[in-house]
Design a protein around this motif. Structure first.
Motif, mmCIF file in Angstrom:
data_model
loop_
_atom_site.group_PDB
_atom_site.id
_atom_site.type_symbol
_atom_site.label_atom_id
_atom_site.label_comp_id
_atom_site.label_asym_id
_atom_site.label_seq_id
_atom_site.Cartn_x
_atom_site.Cartn_y
_atom_site.Cartn_z
ATOM 1 N N VAL A 255 7.453 11.173 -74.099
ATOM 2 C CA VAL A 255 8.404 10.175 -74.594
ATOM 3 C C VAL A 255 7.685 8.856 -74.878
ATOM 4 O O VAL A 255 7.144 8.227 -73.970
ATOM 5 N N VAL A 256 7.670 8.470 -76.149
ATOM 6 C CA VAL A 256 7.059 7.193 -76.530
ATOM 7 C C VAL A 256 8.165 6.211 -76.911
ATOM 8 O O VAL A 256 9.275 6.619 -77.246
ATOM 9 N N ASP A 257 7.865 4.929 -76.810
ATOM 10 C CA ASP A 257 8.846 3.950 -77.272
ATOM 11 C C ASP A 257 8.279 3.212 -78.468
ATOM 12 O O ASP A 257 7.098 2.891 -78.516
ATOM 13 N N CYS A 258 9.129 2.964 -79.439
ATOM 14 C CA CYS A 258 8.641 2.271 -80.628
ATOM 15 C C CYS A 258 9.749 1.454 -81.274
ATOM 16 O O CYS A 258 10.778 1.983 -81.676
ATOM 17 N N ILE B 178 6.002 12.085 -69.455
ATOM 18 C CA ILE B 178 5.925 10.675 -69.075
ATOM 19 C C ILE B 178 6.797 9.845 -70.002
ATOM 20 O O ILE B 178 6.804 10.054 -71.225
ATOM 21 N N ASN B 179 7.546 8.916 -69.414
ATOM 22 C CA ASN B 179 8.379 8.015 -70.198
ATOM 23 C C ASN B 179 7.621 6.738 -70.554
ATOM 24 O O ASN B 179 7.170 6.014 -69.675
ATOM 25 N N GLU B 180 7.495 6.464 -71.838
ATOM 26 C CA GLU B 180 6.955 5.189 -72.326
ATOM 27 C C GLU B 180 5.658 4.770 -71.638
ATOM 28 O O GLU B 180 5.619 3.732 -70.962
ATOM 29 N N PRO B 181 4.604 5.534 -71.820
ATOM 30 C CA PRO B 181 3.326 5.137 -71.217
ATOM 31 C C PRO B 181 2.888 3.725 -71.636
ATOM 32 O O PRO B 181 2.196 3.036 -70.889
ATOM 33 N N LEU B 182 3.327 3.301 -72.802
ATOM 34 C CA LEU B 182 3.014 1.946 -73.282
ATOM 35 C C LEU B 182 3.502 0.875 -72.308
ATOM 36 O O LEU B 182 2.813 -0.110 -72.035
ATOM 37 N N GLN B 183 4.712 1.055 -71.803
ATOM 38 C CA GLN B 183 5.294 0.039 -70.917
ATOM 39 C C GLN B 183 4.556 -0.036 -69.598
ATOM 40 O O GLN B 183 4.327 -1.119 -69.059
#
Ligand code: GBH
Length: 483
Positions: A237-240, A176-181
């Motif tokens: 994949v996380v974004d930070c 998963i790409n950037e679950p935060l977004q």
């Protein structure tokens, strides 16, 4: 003798270990187009973009840069520039049009088979993301999408088909790409599909919870059924953004820790340490779901590498009156772009959130290494954008010196982090091409390659593409030995 074309102290390829992989990245909805072709079902972005007011220029990605029909040209371009890897994502609703895993759409499978085969034929390794924000629309409306526990099983089913059909050739998977977004912008602020904002205290944490469990379920399937025979690796994949304390005040330093826990710890702590960060539990109470014992077992070490998307850095200060959104309110901090003296933290790119701060990448890589067992990391996205401008000439866009500076700076920071001892395995520039930039439509251009939207979608490599190409091909070492 000094390497011919690199200035003293400037980053060069030999600053990176052998085997370090350089690639470019895109995502399905942003580049493919052909949203209605060959049996593909609608996804939440197909629907979201058609609702008035969500996309800045009123556009959508029905055609976008048409990679679906031009993948050969694009793959050849990647190869010509000298990149060794291509990170792209698979469109879930091309494989399962209704998202429910009833029937595999063979035409969707065929497209990715062709793409993968053509990449390999050109010497480029596929790095494949299973989910980059394009949830099958039916799964959203009929089952509740990321808010429902059922999505975990549907995702695992979809992942399994991808492993089974592509895994003989794909050795690097990202779930998963950037679950935060998805959680924050999709389910709290509502600027991304599915555009929900009615339950901002609750839904983002549910949507995150099921993404984390879906990730773990897919990793489980891979390890149980495919890993032994296919021998690949699978990551998240996380974004930070890096968070730098605005001042030396203790309160600011603590808010930095909180900010990083809410960005990274939210997704990585459950996998590495079995639960959400304590500070999230304290502040979110019942809104934060619980992991069952079974969940925890599944989550434990369910990752082979960390994918990091990183673009920028913010100064963080303690603040009790951040009314920007409940998500930021809970963090009691504010994000600032000027130092105390008033100087900008870095040059701004086109996007309002994107300041150019190369040292932030070195710091975030060191932070991840320290906190998460010096785990292997790939920088899966890094780049900057120019503003679309009707009155600018093609040459204005092609002379993207600022982007060249950006890449030099950020690659230098990666090289530094490696010297610091961080286990960075690869780097992917965002993006191969200008493309559909979500809520910003086509108003922002992140590409190394310019796309002429008005004239047949013709591709023109920018200076940054040529710079990268030279950087990649210059294998001479930095200072000593061969010329
Ligand atoms: C990446 O997200 C995405 O993975 C990629 O698809 C995208 O094209 C790329 O960024 C460039 O944007 O500041 O809250 O108003 C990086 C994280 C999340 C940063 C959304 C910008 C914009 C909305 N991005 N955010 S906001």
């Amino acid at each position: 003798m000094a390497a011919p074309n690199s200035d003293a102290g400037e980053v060069c390829r030999s600053d990176f270990p052998a085997g370090f992989v350089f690639g470019v990245a895109t995502s399905a909805y942003q580049v493919e187009g052909a949203t209605n072709e060959d049996g593909k079902g609608d996804n939440i972005w197909d629907v979201f973009t058609k609702i008035n007011g969500y996309i800045k220029d009123g556009s959508n990605a029905d055609i976008s840069v048409d990679q679906y029909h031009r993948y050969k040209e694009d793959v050849e371009l990647i190869a010509k520039l000298g990149f060794e890897a291509y990170r792209f994502s698979i469109s879930w609703s091309r494989i399962f049009p209704d998202g429910l895993g009833n029937k595999v759409n063979e035409k969707g499978i065929a497209y990715y088979n062709h793409l993968i085969d053509y990449l390999l034929k050109n010497g480029i390794q596929p790095y494949v993301t299973l989910y980059h924000w394009d949830l099958p629309y039916n799964l959203h409306v009929s089952e509740g999408g990321w808010l429902s526990e059922k999505v975990v099983e549907y995702f695992a089913l979809y992942a399994e088909v991808c492993f089974a059909r592509f895994g003989d050739r794909v050795k690097h998977w990202m779930t998963i790409n950037e679950p935060l977004q998805t959680a924050v912008n999709g389910y709290s602020i509502g600027i991304f599909a599915p555009g929900r904002r009615d339950s901002p205290y609750k839904e983002p944490y549910l949507a995150a919870h099921y993404q984390i469990l879906a990730h773990a379920a897919a990793v489980d399937v891979y390890r149980k059924k495919f890993k032994a025979t296919q021998g690949g690796e699978i990551g998240l994949v996380v974004d930070c953004e890096w968070a730098e304390a605005f001042s030396d005040k203790e309160q600011d330093k603590v808010s930095v820790e909180r900010r990083l826990d809410f960005q990274l710890g939210w997704f990585l702590d459950p996998i590495f340490y079995g639960d959400y960060p304590a500070v999230m539990r304290e502040r979110l109470g019942d809104h934060l779901p619980q992991f069952t014992q079974k969940d925890k077992e599944l989550l434990q070490n369910a990752i082979d590498f960390i994918g990091l998307n990183h673009y920028t850095t913010k100064l963080i200060a303690h603040s009790s009156d951040n009314s920007e959104s409940p998500f930021y309110e809970a963090q009691e901090m504010e994000r600032i772009v000027k130092w105390q003296g008033g100087e900008l933290i870095g040059e701004r790119a086109a996007s309002e959130w994107l300041y150019i701060v190369p040292w932030g990448l070195r710091k975030v890589l060191n932070y991840i290494a320290r906190k998460y067992k010096n785990f292997p990391i790939y920088v899966t996205e890094n780049g900057m954008d120019d503003e679309e401008n009707e009155s600018a000439t093609l040459n204005d866009f092609l002379n993207d010196e600022k982007r060249v500076r950006y890449f030099k700076g950020y690659l230098g920071a990666v090289a530094q982090a490696i010297r610091d001892g961080v286990d960075v395995r690869g780097y992917f520039a965002w993006s191969l091409l200008d493309n559909f930039e979500w809520a910003q439509g086509y108003t922002k251009r992140f590409g190394l390659v310019y796309v002429d939207y008005k004239n047949g979608l013709k591709r023109y490599p920018k200076s940054s593409a040529f710079w990268f190409s030279h950087f990649l091909k210059d294998k001479s070492d930095n200072g000593v030995g061969q010329s």
